[in-house]
Design an enzyme around this catalytic site. Sequence first.
Site, PDB file in Angstrom:
ATOM      1  N   ASN A   1     108.812 -55.261   5.763  1.00  0.00           N
ATOM      2  CA  ASN A   1     109.531 -54.785   4.580  1.00  0.00           C
ATOM      3  C   ASN A   1     110.870 -54.194   5.004  1.00  0.00           C
ATOM      4  OD1 ASN A   1     107.643 -55.472   2.583  1.00  0.00           O
ATOM      5  ND2 ASN A   1     106.525 -53.562   2.814  1.00  0.00           N
TER       6      ASN A   1
ATOM      7  N   HIS B   1     105.260 -59.928  -4.180  1.00  0.00           N
ATOM      8  CA  HIS B   1     106.378 -60.640  -3.531  1.00  0.00           C
ATOM      9  C   HIS B   1     106.662 -61.986  -4.193  1.00  0.00           C
ATOM     10  CE1 HIS B   1     106.763 -57.794  -0.161  1.00  0.00           C
ATOM     11  NE2 HIS B   1     105.445 -57.738  -0.165  1.00  0.00           N
TER      12      HIS B   1
END
EC number: 1.11.1.6
Length: 515
Positions: free
Chosen positions: A143, A70
């Site tokens: 997510n 990320h």
Amino acid sequence: MSKLGQEKNEVNYSDVREDRVVTNSTGNPINEPFVTQRIGEHGPLLLQDYNLIDSLAHFNRENIPQRNPHAHGSGAFGYFEVTDDITDICGSAMFSKIGKRTKCLTRFSTVGGDKGSADTVRDPRGFATKFYTEEGNLDWVYNNTPVFFIRDPSKFPHFIHTQKRNPQTNLRDADMFWDFLTTPENQVAIHQVMILFSDRGTPANYRSMHGYSGHTYKWSNKNGDWHYVQVHIKTDQGIKNLTIEEATKIAGSNPDYCQQDLFEAIQNGNYPSWTVYIQTMTERDAKKLPFSVFDLTKVWPQGQFPLRRVGKIVLNENPLNFFAQVEQAAFAPSTTVPYQEASADPVLQARLFSYADAHRYRLGPNFHQIPVNCPYASKFFNPAIRDGPMNVNGNFGSEPTYLANDKSYTYIQQDRPIQQHQEVWNGPAIPYHWATSPGDVDFVQARNLYRVLGKQPGQQKNLAYNIGIHVEGACPQIQQRVYDMFARVDKGLSEAIKKVAEAKHASELSSNSKF
């Protein structure tokens, strides 16, 4: 201390001069920032030139480790507003009454890419939100897909490594990618892989995608009743995706396309919003499922467990400083509040440790003192958590370094009755992972997804094309494993993938023969 997250988004550090007189890091005014001390006009520099040394030394240290994964992300501030009463499900203060607003920060990200990578590439997207509640900070670390690739937490580092670069070539590697996913015990990833290689794997922007908890959580009301819960965050802008050609073109011309889109939309007053829903399940219902309620590779059927509306997230403030307010933001599933707990989902259990620990490495052990991470709405008090690098909150002064019995501390008791037997676990300590070879139940939802794509013009074709283009880069043995895996979903899909891969290979051979 910053006033971040209060009525107005401000960066107002007490050690910054309001008169804007330029100084070095110790506060010494600088007469001329671009001169250097030297012997004569053309002689060597002097070590005593502290302003130069101060500038260069800080420059060498101004970068911090990037997130793994990320790394490439964007963020904005906003609020969560309750629109529907769910106090029968959750007793958290943020849900206490309709119309209540809670300040929040949301960060969107790609997963596998480096910090400087394109944000339109085929990749899951992170969707993390920090709520500044009066009961402490709450992080929803989600997510944009409702499932994930793995359900055994020990595989997480291995899986993430396959999404990154080959250790020799430093290039993305199709062999690594597909070798892991087509290993028999890892084919439980099939549902997530199909979502990833559909056009949903390349969202048009961050504003036009959903968010999902993926994990099962455990929420309780103030009577002590509890449910398993999954959270869905549905975009109010409508789902918009890119084709592989569009995503590739944008990645080459503007690698920060999604970040620019989010910032400019908010700057222009076009505030994106999402409606929050929950699915709930009783322990009795969970025991009737054909799969484990803790299986991160499965979704809950909405016909059986319908969505229930909770509230709305609106993002209406851009960060004033990206590094201070987005790059230093620390999200962790362990950051929670009363009445919202982790379930026994093994991947979630592992994340409870790993995410906060990643921030201790990336930002330091006192990362909770960084203004964007401070629980400003509830404040923080625990004199046993003190000292360490970059402790800047006064370190609790003369308070003892332990919780002393003779001190007038206050301990808040939750309203809910204590239930001794909410969940009962009984068994030996054993080494365990899920079935080594996925069964038919692990392909049912993937088949359902393929049928759903068949109702949307061109989507089954796009899925086969996107997979075929990618798998062509793998060696023949791994390609065959890919075809075999997708044949368990649909033989026609497998054949279509193979046809695309072979056509791409033939095209490359033809192109090479011209030189």
